[in-house]
Design a protein around this motif. Structure first.
Motif, PDB file in Angstrom:
ATOM      1  N   VAL A  38       0.834  -1.203   0.000  1.00  0.00           N
ATOM      2  CA  VAL A  38       0.000   0.000   0.000  1.00  0.00           C
ATOM      3  C   VAL A  38       0.868   1.252   0.000  1.00  0.00           C
ATOM      4  CG1 VAL A  38      -1.720   1.301   1.321  1.00  0.00           C
ATOM      5  CG2 VAL A  38      -1.930  -1.181   1.107  1.00  0.00           C
ATOM      6  N   ILE A  39       1.917   1.244   0.803  1.00  0.00           N
ATOM      7  CA  ILE A  39       2.819   2.391   0.865  1.00  0.00           C
ATOM      8  C   ILE A  39       3.500   2.596  -0.488  1.00  0.00           C
ATOM      9  CG2 ILE A  39       4.930   3.298   1.931  1.00  0.00           C
ATOM     10  CD1 ILE A  39       2.528   3.328   3.826  1.00  0.00           C
ATOM     11  N   VAL A  40       3.967   1.514  -1.102  1.00  0.00           N
ATOM     12  CA  VAL A  40       4.649   1.616  -2.403  1.00  0.00           C
ATOM     13  C   VAL A  40       3.690   2.125  -3.471  1.00  0.00           C
ATOM     14  CG1 VAL A  40       5.713   0.274  -4.265  1.00  0.00           C
ATOM     15  CG2 VAL A  40       6.459  -0.064  -1.908  1.00  0.00           C
ATOM     16  N   GLU A  41       2.502   1.572  -3.530  1.00  0.00           N
ATOM     17  CA  GLU A  41       1.541   1.998  -4.557  1.00  0.00           C
ATOM     18  C   GLU A  41       1.174   3.469  -4.395  1.00  0.00           C
ATOM     19  OE1 GLU A  41      -1.720  -0.806  -4.594  1.00  0.00           O
ATOM     20  OE2 GLU A  41      -0.334  -2.473  -4.892  1.00  0.00           O
ATOM     21  N   GLY A  42       0.923   3.897  -3.165  1.00  0.00           N
ATOM     22  CA  GLY A  42       0.598   5.301  -2.927  1.00  0.00           C
ATOM     23  C   GLY A  42       1.763   6.219  -3.238  1.00  0.00           C
ATOM     24  N   GLY A  43       2.968   5.814  -2.832  1.00  0.00           N
ATOM     25  CA  GLY A  43       4.157   6.625  -3.100  1.00  0.00           C
ATOM     26  C   GLY A  43       4.463   6.732  -4.584  1.00  0.00           C
ATOM     27  N   CYS A  44       4.308   5.622  -5.301  1.00  0.00           N
ATOM     28  CA  CYS A  44       4.549   5.657  -6.756  1.00  0.00           C
ATOM     29  C   CYS A  44       3.543   6.566  -7.448  1.00  0.00           C
ATOM     30  CB  CYS A  44       4.488   4.245  -7.336  1.00  0.00           C
ATOM     31  SG  CYS A  44       5.945   3.257  -6.964  1.00  0.00           S
ATOM     32  N   THR A  86      12.766  -3.067   0.165  1.00  0.00           N
ATOM     33  CA  THR A  86      11.728  -3.372  -0.818  1.00  0.00           C
ATOM     34  C   THR A  86      12.116  -2.730  -2.138  1.00  0.00           C
ATOM     35  OG1 THR A  86       9.970  -3.556   0.822  1.00  0.00           O
ATOM     36  CG2 THR A  86       9.292  -3.076  -1.443  1.00  0.00           C
ATOM     37  N   ILE A  87      12.053  -3.508  -3.188  1.00  0.00           N
ATOM     38  CA  ILE A  87      12.350  -3.020  -4.536  1.00  0.00           C
ATOM     39  C   ILE A  87      11.022  -2.923  -5.272  1.00  0.00           C
ATOM     40  CG2 ILE A  87      13.535  -3.538  -6.705  1.00  0.00           C
ATOM     41  CD1 ILE A  87      15.582  -5.107  -4.879  1.00  0.00           C
ATOM     42  N   TYR A  88      10.816  -1.802  -5.927  1.00  0.00           N
ATOM     43  CA  TYR A  88       9.552  -1.602  -6.620  1.00  0.00           C
ATOM     44  C   TYR A  88       9.782  -1.347  -8.099  1.00  0.00           C
ATOM     45  CZ  TYR A  88      10.505   3.430  -6.521  1.00  0.00           C
ATOM     46  OH  TYR A  88      11.071   4.669  -6.686  1.00  0.00           O
ATOM     47  N   ASP A  89       8.734  -1.630  -8.875  1.00  0.00           N
ATOM     48  CA  ASP A  89       8.723  -1.360 -10.301  1.00  0.00           C
ATOM     49  C   ASP A  89       8.068   0.011 -10.470  1.00  0.00           C
ATOM     50  OD1 ASP A  89       7.962  -1.074 -12.981  1.00  0.00           O
ATOM     51  OD2 ASP A  89       7.503  -3.204 -13.224  1.00  0.00           O
ATOM     52  N   PRO A  90       8.839   1.038 -10.849  1.00  0.00           N
ATOM     53  CA  PRO A  90       8.272   2.385 -10.938  1.00  0.00           C
ATOM     54  C   PRO A  90       7.255   2.543 -12.066  1.00  0.00           C
ATOM     55  CG  PRO A  90      10.518   2.383 -11.750  1.00  0.00           C
ATOM     56  CD  PRO A  90      10.261   1.012 -11.190  1.00  0.00           C
ATOM     57  N   VAL A  91       7.309   1.697 -13.071  1.00  0.00           N
ATOM     58  CA  VAL A  91       6.353   1.779 -14.176  1.00  0.00           C
ATOM     59  C   VAL A  91       4.981   1.255 -13.722  1.00  0.00           C
ATOM     60  CG1 VAL A  91       5.807   0.967 -16.502  1.00  0.00           C
ATOM     61  CG2 VAL A  91       8.154   1.628 -15.925  1.00  0.00           C
ATOM     62  N   ARG A  92       4.981   0.098 -13.073  1.00  0.00           N
ATOM     63  CA  ARG A  92       3.719  -0.478 -12.593  1.00  0.00           C
ATOM     64  C   ARG A  92       3.295   0.095 -11.247  1.00  0.00           C
ATOM     65  NH1 ARG A  92       3.694  -6.420 -12.002  1.00  0.00           N
ATOM     66  NH2 ARG A  92       5.759  -6.094 -11.142  1.00  0.00           N
ATOM     67  N   GLY A  93       4.246   0.712 -10.513  1.00  0.00           N
ATOM     68  CA  GLY A  93       3.933   1.244  -9.196  1.00  0.00           C
ATOM     69  C   GLY A  93       3.637   0.162  -8.179  1.00  0.00           C
ATOM     70  N   LYS A  94       4.366  -0.953  -8.274  1.00  0.00           N
ATOM     71  CA  LYS A  94       4.125  -2.106  -7.404  1.00  0.00           C
ATOM     72  C   LYS A  94       5.421  -2.590  -6.780  1.00  0.00           C
ATOM     73  CE  LYS A  94      -0.192  -3.023  -8.912  1.00  0.00           C
ATOM     74  NZ  LYS A  94      -1.347  -2.884  -8.092  1.00  0.00           N
ATOM     75  N   ALA A  95       5.308  -3.095  -5.542  1.00  0.00           N
ATOM     76  CA  ALA A  95       6.433  -3.769  -4.898  1.00  0.00           C
ATOM     77  C   ALA A  95       6.631  -5.106  -5.590  1.00  0.00           C
ATOM     78  CB  ALA A  95       6.150  -3.976  -3.416  1.00  0.00           C
ATOM     79  N   VAL A  96       7.878  -5.433  -5.954  1.00  0.00           N
ATOM     80  CA  VAL A  96       8.144  -6.698  -6.647  1.00  0.00           C
ATOM     81  C   VAL A  96       9.046  -7.633  -5.853  1.00  0.00           C
ATOM     82  CG1 VAL A  96       7.720  -5.780  -8.954  1.00  0.00           C
ATOM     83  CG2 VAL A  96      10.029  -5.663  -8.005  1.00  0.00           C
ATOM     84  N   ASN A 108       8.511 -11.363  -7.059  1.00  0.00           N
ATOM     85  CA  ASN A 108       7.621 -11.163  -8.201  1.00  0.00           C
ATOM     86  C   ASN A 108       6.228 -10.702  -7.767  1.00  0.00           C
ATOM     87  OD1 ASN A 108       9.620 -11.966 -10.086  1.00  0.00           O
ATOM     88  ND2 ASN A 108       9.183 -14.096  -9.579  1.00  0.00           N
ATOM     89  N   GLY A 109       6.186  -9.908  -6.690  1.00  0.00           N
ATOM     90  CA  GLY A 109       4.934  -9.356  -6.191  1.00  0.00           C
ATOM     91  C   GLY A 109       4.101 -10.297  -5.347  1.00  0.00           C
ATOM     92  N   ALA A 110       4.595 -11.514  -5.094  1.00  0.00           N
ATOM     93  CA  ALA A 110       3.851 -12.497  -4.302  1.00  0.00           C
ATOM     94  C   ALA A 110       4.563 -12.763  -2.978  1.00  0.00           C
ATOM     95  CB  ALA A 110       3.713 -13.809  -5.080  1.00  0.00           C
ATOM     96  N   VAL A 111       3.792 -12.893  -1.913  1.00  0.00           N
ATOM     97  CA  VAL A 111       4.350 -13.196  -0.594  1.00  0.00           C
ATOM     98  C   VAL A 111       4.902 -14.614  -0.612  1.00  0.00           C
ATOM     99  CG1 VAL A 111       3.811 -13.467   1.856  1.00  0.00           C
ATOM    100  CG2 VAL A 111       2.764 -11.610   0.547  1.00  0.00           C
ATOM    101  N   VAL A 112       6.155 -14.772  -0.166  1.00  0.00           N
ATOM    102  CA  VAL A 112       6.798 -16.082  -0.162  1.00  0.00           C
ATOM    103  C   VAL A 112       7.248 -16.516   1.226  1.00  0.00           C
ATOM    104  CG1 VAL A 112       7.551 -15.921  -2.575  1.00  0.00           C
ATOM    105  CG2 VAL A 112       9.061 -15.086  -0.744  1.00  0.00           C
ATOM    106  N   ALA A 113       6.929 -15.731   2.241  1.00  0.00           N
ATOM    107  CA  ALA A 113       7.306 -16.085   3.605  1.00  0.00           C
ATOM    108  C   ALA A 113       6.267 -15.528   4.565  1.00  0.00           C
ATOM    109  CB  ALA A 113       8.689 -15.523   3.953  1.00  0.00           C
ATOM    110  N   GLY A 114       6.166 -16.143   5.721  1.00  0.00           N
ATOM    111  CA  GLY A 114       5.241 -15.682   6.741  1.00  0.00           C
ATOM    112  C   GLY A 114       6.003 -15.109   7.909  1.00  0.00           C
ATOM    113  N   GLY A 115       5.267 -14.896   8.968  1.00  0.00           N
ATOM    114  CA  GLY A 115       5.887 -14.374  10.177  1.00  0.00           C
ATOM    115  C   GLY A 115       5.955 -12.867  10.143  1.00  0.00           C
TER     116      GLY A 115
END
Length: 151
Positions: A38-44, A86-96, A108-115
């Motif tokens: 949410v922070i990345v999308e809003g910031g982008c 966190t690395i983001y894609d500035p074109v898509r405005g998404k955390a990757v 690749n934008g998908a959660v791969v770990a918990g905790g």
């Protein structure tokens, strides 16, 4: 849906004092937690509108909130800091891609770990722990804030 209308969120996120510092020091969400996506999308979106530079986005989403919360081991890439990034894609405005403590948690934008850890005050600690979540208790209060972008 958000509690605050988009126009007011964008205005206050970019508004500045006469000395050039931001009126609102950090980006946040309407929720009780700060999910990175949410922070990345809003910031982008704010960068695309010309309201923030990439440096200002980084400062308002990492460095300054860490200072506000007294988290001296977060918010800046330097020796001795946590290995969170966190690395983001500035074109898509998404955390990757995100790493926490050097471990991948988003790929690749998908959660791969918990905790993870919930930052809370002493008043919320019991509620967090009763749900089986890790808690890091913050001191609370309003610290004197360094508003520069220097680590």
């Amino acid at each position: 849906t958000g509690v605050n209308p988009l126009v007011s969120r964008a205005f206050f996120a970019c508004a500045r004092r006469d000395d050039g510092t931001f009126l609102v020091d950090a980006l946040s969400t309407d929720g009780g937690s700060l999910p990175r996506n949410v922070i990345v999308e809003g910031g982008c979106a704010l960068m695309k509108l010309g309201g923030l530079t990439p440096l200002e986005f980084a400062a308002k989403s990492s460095l300054i909130p860490a200072r506000m919360l007294g988290l001296h081991d977060k918010g800046c890439l330097r020796v001795g800091s946590d290995a969170d990034i966190t690395i983001y894609d500035p074109v898509r405005g998404k955390a990757v891609l995100s790493f926490v403590a050097g471990r991948p948690v988003l790929q690749n934008g998908a959660v791969v770990a918990g905790g993870g850890t919930v930052l809370t005050t002493k008043f919320g600690e019991e509620a967090v722990r009763s749900r089986g979540l890790n808690a890091r208790v913050l001191p609370g209060g309003i610290p004197a804030l360094d508003r520069t972008f220097n680590c």
